[in-house]
Design a protein around this motif. Sequence first.
Motif, PDB file in Angstrom:
ATOM      1  N   UNK A  11      38.992  26.808  25.061  1.00 28.77           N
ATOM      2  CA  UNK A  11      38.511  28.057  24.472  1.00 28.77           C
ATOM      3  C   UNK A  11      39.440  29.189  24.870  1.00 28.77           C
ATOM      4  N   UNK A  12      39.715  30.052  23.921  1.00 25.56           N
ATOM      5  CA  UNK A  12      40.537  31.218  24.225  1.00 25.56           C
ATOM      6  C   UNK A  12      39.680  32.476  24.295  1.00 25.56           C
ATOM      7  N   UNK A  13      38.371  32.284  24.255  1.00 25.70           N
ATOM      8  CA  UNK A  13      37.464  33.424  24.342  1.00 25.70           C
ATOM      9  C   UNK A  13      37.557  34.044  25.724  1.00 25.70           C
ATOM     10  N   UNK A  14      37.538  35.337  25.763  1.00 26.35           N
ATOM     11  CA  UNK A  14      37.497  36.034  27.042  1.00 26.35           C
ATOM     12  C   UNK A  14      36.183  36.779  27.130  1.00 26.35           C
ATOM     13  N   UNK A  15      35.667  36.862  28.314  1.00 27.18           N
ATOM     14  CA  UNK A  15      34.391  37.533  28.496  1.00 27.18           C
ATOM     15  C   UNK A  15      34.567  38.986  28.888  1.00 27.18           C
ATOM     16  N   UNK A  16      35.714  39.314  29.426  1.00 25.57           N
ATOM     17  CA  UNK A  16      35.996  40.697  29.793  1.00 25.57           C
ATOM     18  C   UNK A  16      37.397  41.046  29.312  1.00 25.57           C
ATOM     19  N   UNK A  17      37.579  42.257  28.784  1.00 22.90           N
ATOM     20  CA  UNK A  17      38.944  42.686  28.465  1.00 22.90           C
ATOM     21  C   UNK A  17      39.690  42.990  29.769  1.00 22.90           C
ATOM     22  N   UNK A  18      40.963  43.305  29.658  1.00 21.19           N
ATOM     23  CA  UNK A  18      41.718  43.697  30.853  1.00 21.19           C
ATOM     24  C   UNK A  18      40.959  44.822  31.534  1.00 21.19           C
ATOM     25  N   UNK A  19      40.733  44.657  32.833  1.00 24.89           N
ATOM     26  CA  UNK A  19      39.902  45.601  33.575  1.00 24.89           C
ATOM     27  C   UNK A  19      40.526  45.924  34.921  1.00 24.89           C
ATOM     28  N   UNK A  20      40.185  47.104  35.437  1.00 24.83           N
ATOM     29  CA  UNK A  20      40.715  47.551  36.720  1.00 24.83           C
ATOM     30  C   UNK A  20      39.579  48.044  37.603  1.00 24.83           C
ATOM     31  N   UNK A  21      39.529  47.537  38.826  1.00 26.47           N
ATOM     32  CA  UNK A  21      38.564  48.015  39.811  1.00 26.47           C
ATOM     33  C   UNK A  21      38.979  49.407  40.241  1.00 26.47           C
ATOM     34  N   UNK A  22      38.052  50.339  40.161  1.00 25.59           N
ATOM     35  CA  UNK A  22      38.343  51.718  40.571  1.00 25.59           C
ATOM     36  C   UNK A  22      37.665  51.976  41.911  1.00 25.59           C
ATOM     37  N   UNK A  23      36.725  52.852  41.956  1.00 25.32           N
ATOM     38  CA  UNK A  23      36.032  53.161  43.207  1.00 25.32           C
ATOM     39  C   UNK A  23      35.155  51.992  43.616  1.00 25.32           C
ATOM     40  N   UNK A  24      35.153  51.676  44.910  1.00 25.05           N
ATOM     41  CA  UNK A  24      34.297  50.573  45.369  1.00 25.05           C
ATOM     42  C   UNK A  24      33.937  50.747  46.835  1.00 25.05           C
ATOM     43  N   UNK A  25      32.847  50.113  47.197  1.00 27.40           N
ATOM     44  CA  UNK A  25      32.369  50.062  48.569  1.00 27.40           C
ATOM     45  C   UNK A  25      32.132  48.601  48.905  1.00 27.40           C
ATOM     46  N   UNK A  26      32.529  48.183  50.094  1.00 26.46           N
ATOM     47  CA  UNK A  26      32.356  46.795  50.526  1.00 26.46           C
ATOM     48  C   UNK A  26      31.599  46.773  51.836  1.00 26.46           C
ATOM     49  N   UNK A  27      30.652  45.873  51.941  1.00 24.15           N
ATOM     50  CA  UNK A  27      29.946  45.620  53.201  1.00 24.15           C
ATOM     51  C   UNK A  27      30.052  44.136  53.487  1.00 24.15           C
ATOM     52  N   UNK A  28      30.387  43.800  54.730  1.00 22.58           N
ATOM     53  CA  UNK A  28      30.555  42.403  55.140  1.00 22.58           C
ATOM     54  C   UNK A  28      29.475  42.064  56.145  1.00 22.58           C
ATOM     55  N   UNK A  29      28.757  40.964  55.875  1.00 20.13           N
ATOM     56  CA  UNK A  29      27.664  40.500  56.727  1.00 20.13           C
ATOM     57  C   UNK A  29      27.933  39.051  57.108  1.00 20.13           C
ATOM     58  N   UNK A  30      28.800  38.816  58.090  1.00 22.82           N
ATOM     59  CA  UNK A  30      29.122  37.454  58.511  1.00 22.82           C
ATOM     60  C   UNK A  30      29.837  36.698  57.412  1.00 22.82           C
ATOM     61  N   UNK A  31      29.177  35.670  56.854  1.00 27.16           N
ATOM     62  CA  UNK A  31      29.806  34.862  55.807  1.00 27.16           C
ATOM     63  C   UNK A  31      29.406  35.312  54.407  1.00 27.16           C
ATOM     64  N   UNK A  32      28.917  36.560  54.285  1.00 27.34           N
ATOM     65  CA  UNK A  32      28.553  37.134  52.993  1.00 27.34           C
ATOM     66  C   UNK A  32      29.127  38.540  52.908  1.00 27.34           C
ATOM     67  N   UNK A  33      29.642  38.900  51.731  1.00 30.19           N
ATOM     68  CA  UNK A  33      30.165  40.248  51.507  1.00 30.19           C
ATOM     69  C   UNK A  33      29.659  40.755  50.167  1.00 30.19           C
ATOM     70  N   UNK A  34      29.382  42.048  50.111  1.00 32.29           N
ATOM     71  CA  UNK A  34      28.899  42.678  48.884  1.00 32.29           C
ATOM     72  C   UNK A  34      29.870  43.784  48.502  1.00 32.29           C
ATOM     73  N   UNK A  35      30.344  43.750  47.270  1.00 30.68           N
ATOM     74  CA  UNK A  35      31.209  44.788  46.736  1.00 30.68           C
ATOM     75  C   UNK A  35      30.462  45.487  45.608  1.00 30.68           C
ATOM     76  N   UNK A  36      30.357  46.804  45.688  1.00 29.33           N
ATOM     77  CA  UNK A  36      29.765  47.600  44.612  1.00 29.33           C
ATOM     78  C   UNK A  36      30.829  48.581  44.170  1.00 29.33           C
ATOM     79  N   UNK A  37      31.038  48.662  42.855  1.00 29.35           N
ATOM     80  CA  UNK A  37      32.072  49.575  42.408  1.00 29.35           C
ATOM     81  C   UNK A  37      32.045  49.835  40.933  1.00 29.35           C
ATOM     82  N   UNK A  38      33.032  50.599  40.534  1.00 28.59           N
ATOM     83  CA  UNK A  38      33.208  50.956  39.136  1.00 28.59           C
ATOM     84  C   UNK A  38      34.430  50.221  38.609  1.00 28.59           C
ATOM     85  N   UNK A  39      34.291  49.684  37.417  1.00 35.31           N
ATOM     86  CA  UNK A  39      35.368  48.940  36.783  1.00 35.31           C
ATOM     87  C   UNK A  39      35.674  49.602  35.446  1.00 35.31           C
ATOM     88  N   UNK A  40      36.951  49.859  35.201  1.00 33.30           N
ATOM     89  CA  UNK A  40      37.370  50.417  33.922  1.00 33.30           C
ATOM     90  C   UNK A  40      37.841  49.281  33.029  1.00 33.30           C
TER      91      UNK A  40
END
Length: 151
Positions: free
Chosen positions: A84-113
């Motif tokens: 399949x050549x279908x794409x689910x997202x167009x070319x995108x760039x991570x902009x502002x983001x916040x990351x929290x790491x909790x041992x073997x788990x990490x959460x990233x929240x941010x804005x994507x253009x």
Amino acid sequence: MRTWLAALGLVICISLLTFARLEARTGTANMGEDDFRKMEQAWLDAESVPDLAVLRKMFSDDFMGTSFGGGVLGKNDVIPANGSHATHLPKSTLKDSTVRIFGDTAVLMGEVEMQVPDKAEDIRMTTVFQKHAGDWQIIAVHMSKAPAGPQ
């Protein structure tokens, strides 16, 4: 004397092997916030092509997520089928983001253009990473459209 030297050599070899295994185990444990931002951007890049091999490795088999339609997504929903050549997202760039790491788990929240035809569109994204068998994988994602205008 030979027995003593052989025993000393064996102890040194075992010590080096043990140290090497500990280094291998803790190598990804010391990942920082920027490492997860790079992983997020690598996912966005692979999704826009699509690079199926990279996507399959990045997403956990038990992945779940939500997108704009509100339904629950599984790994097969985010990774196009072979050929399949279908794409689910167009070319995108991570902009502002916040990351929290909790041992073997990490959460990233941010804005994507997203580079959509005619104009860029921003979305909000929350991505949850978890360490599985020594590698970090994406286990959950939530995407929503960012509100228009200044906040």
